[in-house]
Structure formats: structure tokens, C-alpha cells
Design a protein around this motif. Structure first.
Motif: not given
Length: 427
Positions: A181-196
């Protein structure tokens, strides 16, 4: 609101990324480069060593004290796949403190760095392996997955020791579900993807390094440039050479980065200043991000959105995230709003809820919040209350739900005639 967890454990997220992007770059350490397929194969071999050769089982506890190395990452994910509980161990911990932790945890295996912690080899009840010894082991080629005990979201993944809310060491029992849940929150809130891409130069044995960088970027299928220790000049060089897109650190980390860049400009006045256009996002936790540092970051990293984060070891890293770029907000002193699946209340000394704008004690509950400390460690009752966790910090919520941190709590609690100062280690 509850965050939907796609996987039951962190190892499954690695498997998914390996199936879908096997050739993507997962990890870079010094001159070594690991694709997801290569990294995953190493993890499988480590799983075989731990399970088939050494007979470690789901629920067993291991001390992992190798610091920022690929071996730490491989062993961590192997343990996640087997349901073995990892106790990340600070490479700076001295013998007096560390011995009591070993006795408290009773690990089945201890993985230590002989450069500074040879005393860890004295744990008589555990298999003790130095980093050098590990690197000489010929690992099995494959691991038979059949018969492996299933690992569920509610199973404990990590026991991470922190001062908690009393200044006394406590083992925060963090589950696979908490971390996912923590990593999902970071990914969604900060718009992080596999390209980062990111630089992991903060200690991997702390919650920021483990959850907000290692687990997050493996989960995303993105690239980690792993540094053995923090060096501001080395991080700045990595940003420039590798087009790093995301950094997460404390205010101190960013102060040192800014100073390194300014020193470089002073020493090389004929070289045009860098603007670091690749770095699009900065997350800052572990302390208040004041307006002076925000201004300095804006000048040095003009292309980077800045996102304050508030959390603790007990919230698996994030509790609140400032989703927008704080530089363009009228809430510049805020730490953002609660991530999905987390609730925040502000209470007075008697645990009565306070109104909007009133300063009080910050209580949290939700998907990233631990449910207990290891073996009911000291002052468990002062930290938990019907699903709520006491952060040990003071702050208030505004009318839009933004959290403003004011101070660490200095209130005293009385337990059995002894007084304790309420403190907290944030991410």
C-alpha cells in the motif's frame, strides 16, 4: 477508503515486472548492471540457498546488516518470497546496543559486514554469514517453487527497530500489505512509472531506503542507482550522467546536495551552471521542509516539482504526501493530505478529538499503519488505541484536510510511576 492490493507479497511484484519487462534495467551498482531477469534469477538462487540448503522457513527471522549492496537487495527479495521476516540492521549500530537486539529477536541467521561489525558473528544460536563469505558461496541454480508456503498480505515482512513514541527501541512489525500500500500510494501521488529512475544513497536499512526507494522502484519496474553510502558530489554526478528523474531524502540530504552544487559552481566559474532538466520530482521527508530550502531547491532544480512527505517507520514510510508542486501552493508549510487508505485525527491530552485548526497530538490509522510492535514492546498501550496509532508529533489539520506539523510532542506519560518523554522518528 481501502487501497486495493494487486499482490499478496512484495516478491510477486518482482515476478510481475520480470515477466513483463525482463530486459529493463533494475539495479546499477558501481560497474555492475542488473536487468530485472538477471536480478530475479539471483533472487531465485538465494531462495534456494535459504530454503533448500539452509532449511529456513516461513516465519523465521533473519538479521540483514549488509547495507546498501546488491546482496542486501537480493536477499531481501528472496526472504519476501519465502515469508522469512527480515530485520534490517544498521551498519552503524554498536555492539552494546546490537547485542540486546539480537537477544530480543532470536534470529535463525545473521548476515553481517565484517568491515565493522565482526561481533555479530558471535550469535551462537544463528547461522552467521559475512558479506565476504556470502560472495564465495556457490548458490544453487534453481529453486523448486512447488511446496513453498504461501505468503499473504497480512504476514509480517519486516521488523524495523525505531525509537517509536517513547525513545525506547521498538520493533515495528510491517506486513507485506503495509509495504504494498505504501509503494502504491507513492506511485500514484507522485505519478511515478517504469520510465523513472532514482539514486538510493540513503541507508537501505531505514524505512525510506527500504520502502520509498527499493520496494517502490522494483514495484514500478524502474531503475535504481544504488550507492554504498551518501556522498553529495556522487549523487549530483549521477543525476547529471544518468538523467535521474526522482530523488527522495531528508532536508539534510537536499541541503548537502545544494551546497555541493554551489561549491562546484564556485570552483568552476567558467563552466555554465547545470539546470538538471531530467530531475522532474523531489520528495522530502524526515523533517520540516522550510521555505528557505524550498527557494534554494527551486533555484538549483528549476524543473523539479517538490513534494513534502510525512510519515514514520510505523506507517511503512508515507502517511501524508503533498501531491502537487508545493512551490505553487498557498499551503507551503503543509506536509500534504493523507494518502488513500489512511485517516488522521488530532487529539488533546485526554485523547478527545480536536476541531479544524486546533493543534494537538497526531493519530493515524489505515492500510500502511502497523498493528503492533514485536512481542508487545514497551509502552504498546500508549501507542495504539482501537486501531489508531499515536505518532508522537504535534500538528493540526486545516479545512481542506492538509496536515501541518508543528513540533514533536514533549508531553510526559506516566507508566508504573516512571515518566517517559514522547518522541518519534519520522522517515
Amino acid at each position: 477508503m481501502t487501497v486495493a492490493v494487486t499482490y499478496q507479497n512484495l516478491y510477486q511484484s518482482l515476478c510481475y515486472r520480470t515477466r513483463h519487462t525482463p530486459n529493463a534495467l533494475a539495479l546499477v551498482y558501481e560497474q555492475r548492471r542488473y536487468s530485472f531477469s538477471v536480478f530475479h534469477q539471483r533472487v531465485i538462487q538465494v531462495m534456494a540457498q535459504l530454503s533448500t540448503v539452509w532449511k529456513l522457513n516461513k516465519g523465521d527471522r533473519i538479521i540483514l546488516g549488509w547495507g546498501n549492496t546488491p546482496a542486501f537487495c537480493e536477499l531481501f527479495y528472496a526472504a519476501m518470497g519465502l515469508g522469512i521476516v527480515v530485520v534490517p540492521f544498521s551498519t552503524k549500530l554498536k555492539q552494546d546496543e546490537g547485542r540486546s537486539l539480537l537477544d530480543h529477536i532470536a534470529p535463525r541467521a545473521v548476515f553481517y559486514d565484517s568491515d565493522g561489525q565482526n561481533w555479530l558473528a558471535q550469535c551462537a544460536t544463528a547461522r552467521c554469514v559475512s558479506l565476504g563469505e556470502w560472495q564465495d558461496i556457490k548458490l544453487p541454480e534453481t529453486y523448486p517453487a512447488a511446496g513453498k508456503a504461501p505468503v499473504y498480505a497480512q504476514d509480517t515482512a519486516v521488523i524495523m527497530f525505531t525509537s517509536g513514541t517513547t525513545g525506547l527501541p521498538k520493533g515495528a512489525m510491517i506486513t507485506h500489505g503495509n509495504l504494498l500500500c505504501a509503494v502504491d500510494a507513492y506511485a500514484n501521488a507522485l505519478h511515478l512509472t517504469a520510465r523513472d529512475s532514482t539514486v538510493l544513497a540513503v541507508p537501505i536499512y531505514h524505512i525510506t531506503g527500504l520502502s520509498a526507494l527499493l520496494a517502490l522502484f522494483m514495484h514500478l519496474g524502474a531503475t535504481i542507482y544504488l550507492h554504498k553510502r551518501f556522498n553529495a558530489d556522487a549523487v549530483v554526478t549521477a543525476i547529471r550522467q544518468h538523467n535521474i528523474t526522482f530523488l527522495h531524502g531528508s532536508p539534510t540530504v537536499f541541503i548537502l546536495l545544494c551546497q555541493a552544487i554551489k561549491n562546484s559552481a564556485l570552483n568552476n566559474p567558467d563552466v555554465p551552471p547545470e539546470s538538471y532538466p531530467s530531475l522532474r520530482s523531489i520528495a522530502c521527508g524526515a523533517g520540516h521542509l522550510n521555505q528557505g530550502l524550498i527557494k534554494e531547491l527551486t533555484e538549483i532544480f528549476p524543473h523539479s516539482d517538490i513534494h513534502p512527505v510525512y510519515g514514520l517507520t510505523e506507517t511503512s514510510s508515507p502517511a501524508t504526501i503533498f501531491r502537487d508542486d508545493i512551490r505553487h501552493s498557498d499551503k507551503i508549510n503543509s506536509s500534504g493530505r493523507a494518502i488513500p487508505g489512511v485517516e488522521i485525527v488530532i487529539r488533546d491530552d485526554r485523547r478527545h478529538d480536536l476541531l479544524v485548526g486546533q493543534i494537538g497530538h497526531i493519530w493515524l490509522r489505515g492500510d500502511v499503519v502497523i498493528k503492533q510492535y514485536w512481542q508487545g514492546d514497551a509502552n504498546q498501550n500508549e501507542s495504539f488505541d482501537q486501531g489508531w496509532f499515536y505518532s508522537g508529533d504535534l500538528g493540526y489539520l486545516d479545512e481542506d484536510g492538509y496536515l501541518f506539523i508543528k513540533d514533536r510532542s514533549k508531553d510526559m506519560i506516566n507508566r508504573g510511576g516512571e515518566k517517559y518523554i514522547l518522541l518519534s522518528w519520522k522517515i
